[in-house]
Design an enzyme around this catalytic site. Structure first.
Site, short mmCIF file in Angstrom:
data_model
loop_
_atom_site.label_atom_id
_atom_site.label_comp_id
_atom_site.label_asym_id
_atom_site.label_seq_id
_atom_site.Cartn_x
_atom_site.Cartn_y
_atom_site.Cartn_z
N ASP A 8 -30.11 -43.05 -16.38
CA ASP A 8 -31.10 -43.75 -17.04
C ASP A 8 -32.29 -42.77 -17.55
O ASP A 8 -32.24 -41.69 -16.74
CB ASP A 8 -31.60 -44.89 -15.85
CG ASP A 8 -32.67 -45.63 -16.58
OD1 ASP A 8 -32.60 -46.26 -17.77
OD2 ASP A 8 -33.67 -45.99 -15.94
N ASP A 10 -36.16 -43.66 -18.30
CA ASP A 10 -37.51 -44.12 -17.69
C ASP A 10 -37.28 -44.56 -16.44
O ASP A 10 -36.78 -45.32 -15.73
CB ASP A 10 -38.00 -45.29 -18.55
CG ASP A 10 -38.33 -44.70 -20.05
OD1 ASP A 10 -39.51 -44.58 -20.31
OD2 ASP A 10 -37.44 -45.00 -20.74
N ASP A 167 -32.62 -46.49 -11.72
CA ASP A 167 -33.55 -47.16 -10.75
C ASP A 167 -33.81 -48.57 -10.88
O ASP A 167 -34.87 -48.94 -10.45
CB ASP A 167 -34.90 -46.18 -11.01
CG ASP A 167 -35.81 -46.70 -12.36
OD1 ASP A 167 -36.80 -47.23 -12.38
OD2 ASP A 167 -35.06 -46.63 -13.46
#
Length: 218
Positions: A8, A10, A167
């Site tokens: 991922d 960001d 995250d």
């Protein structure tokens, strides 16, 4: 068996919260509202415009002005997206270690290509990604597995030959639905979420823990 690692963006590779927050805070200031500190925005950075407008104005997508506010936010963000954004501590060394091991790495994000492409162009670190899949690259976004499948197709690999690191629970859901090991990056924008409920194959406390996992030490 792992031939490539997908990440991922960001909250996993880069800390974009300061620029995302600044784009929303500019809207507050222009409306005569007091500035909010970056730490107010940070926990919602992974939710993009929806999260930032929620913090700045308490606005949800159901609000009649949401679309107009979102476009204003996008314009602000486009004008500042690399001013304060940087890689999380340890990411540069971890990616270098992957390359030394002969492992390729790429990005699968829900961020729109208009922003992802600009970040990849302007952040030298991201320029080494061998594949970049944005939120509008395919018909679907995470937690649907199709963006991850598209990444594996471009890499000419099977899903089981890759691992996905993110995250957010939607990252883990997408990776698992694609049939690959999925690891939770706990240094990102998780806030108070309990990662043990996500079904991840392992939590990673820091970027170099990925190397431990690949070596079977985690």
């Amino acid at each position: 068996m792992v031939r490539a690692v997908l990440f991922d963006l960001d909250g996993t590779l880069i800390d974009s919260a300061p620029d995302l927050g600044a784009a929303a805070d500019k809207m507050r200031l222009e409306r005569g509202l007091p500035s909010l500190p970056c730490e107010r925005y940070r926990p919602m950075a992974g939710a993009g415009a929806r999260g930032m407008l929620g913090v700045a104005f308490g606005m949800t997508p159901e609000h009649p002005d949401f679309n107009a506010f979102r476009e204003e936010f996008f314009t602000n963000y486009e004008n500042c997206l690399t001013q304060r954004t940087q890689a999380f501590e340890g990411i540069t060394d971890m990616l270098a270690s992957l390359q030394l091991r002969g492992l390729r790495w790429g990005i699968v994000t829900n961020k729109a290509a208009r922003f992802t492409d600009a970040l990849v162009r302007n952040m030298k670190l991201l320029g080494d990604a061998v594949v970049v899949i944005s939120g509008d690259t395919t018909q679907y976004a995470k937690p649907h597995p199709e963006p991850i499948f598209e990444a594996t197709r471009r890499l000419k690999l099977e899903p089981f030959q890759c691992v996905y690191v993110g995250d957010d629970k939607r990252d883990i859901d997408a990776g698992r639905a694609a049939g690959m090991c999925s690891l939770a990056a706990t240094w990102g924008y998780m806030g108070s979420h309990d990662v043990t409920t996500w079904g991840a194959d392992a939590p990673l406390k820091a970027p170099d823990c990925l190397l431990d996992w690949l070596d079977g030490r985690l």
